[in-house]
Scaffold this motif. Sequence first.
Motif, mmCIF file in Angstrom:
data_model
loop_
_atom_site.group_PDB
_atom_site.id
_atom_site.type_symbol
_atom_site.label_atom_id
_atom_site.label_comp_id
_atom_site.label_asym_id
_atom_site.label_seq_id
_atom_site.Cartn_x
_atom_site.Cartn_y
_atom_site.Cartn_z
ATOM 1 N N GLU A 47 35.871 41.046 42.593
ATOM 2 C CA GLU A 47 36.052 40.023 42.173
ATOM 3 C C GLU A 47 35.263 39.404 40.875
ATOM 4 O O GLU A 47 35.713 38.980 39.702
ATOM 5 N N ALA A 48 33.930 40.376 41.054
ATOM 6 C CA ALA A 48 33.041 40.402 39.619
ATOM 7 C C ALA A 48 33.806 40.793 38.027
ATOM 8 O O ALA A 48 33.873 40.705 37.338
ATOM 9 N N LYS A 49 33.989 41.981 38.980
ATOM 10 C CA LYS A 49 34.974 42.708 37.857
ATOM 11 C C LYS A 49 35.656 41.672 37.430
ATOM 12 O O LYS A 49 35.988 41.920 35.356
ATOM 13 N N GLY A 50 36.681 41.432 37.932
ATOM 14 C CA GLY A 50 37.481 40.244 37.521
ATOM 15 C C GLY A 50 37.549 38.614 36.514
ATOM 16 O O GLY A 50 38.161 38.466 35.256
ATOM 17 N N ASN A 51 36.298 38.768 36.742
ATOM 18 C CA ASN A 51 35.403 37.967 36.169
ATOM 19 C C ASN A 51 34.712 38.522 34.658
ATOM 20 O O ASN A 51 34.102 37.303 34.495
ATOM 21 N N GLY A 52 35.193 39.688 34.659
ATOM 22 C CA GLY A 52 34.291 40.216 33.214
ATOM 23 C C GLY A 52 33.382 40.417 33.812
ATOM 24 O O GLY A 52 32.740 40.898 32.273
#
Length: 89
Positions: A47-52
């Motif tokens: 999720e964090a990766k998906g949020n940049g």
Amino acid sequence: MADDASAHPDILNQAAQGQLKSIVERIERLEIEKAEVAEQIKEVFAEAKGNGFDVKILRKVVRIRKQDRAKRLEEDAILDLYLAAIGEI
């Protein structure tokens, strides 16, 4: 396995056998819970990766926050000293 215990009753008495079985079952349940938590952590990092966010850096942040502040500052100072000594900073 139950046949092995009954074939060797002199190895562990019935109470010890029950206690051992209980311990093994608790460990097995905890291993399942540990796997579930690991999967949840993986999902949070995704999720964090998906949020940049940079996951590698996030892992470092989590690791650093676990450390004692004074110890971390001492290690950082030594690291800076070593890097300066070899001309990297």
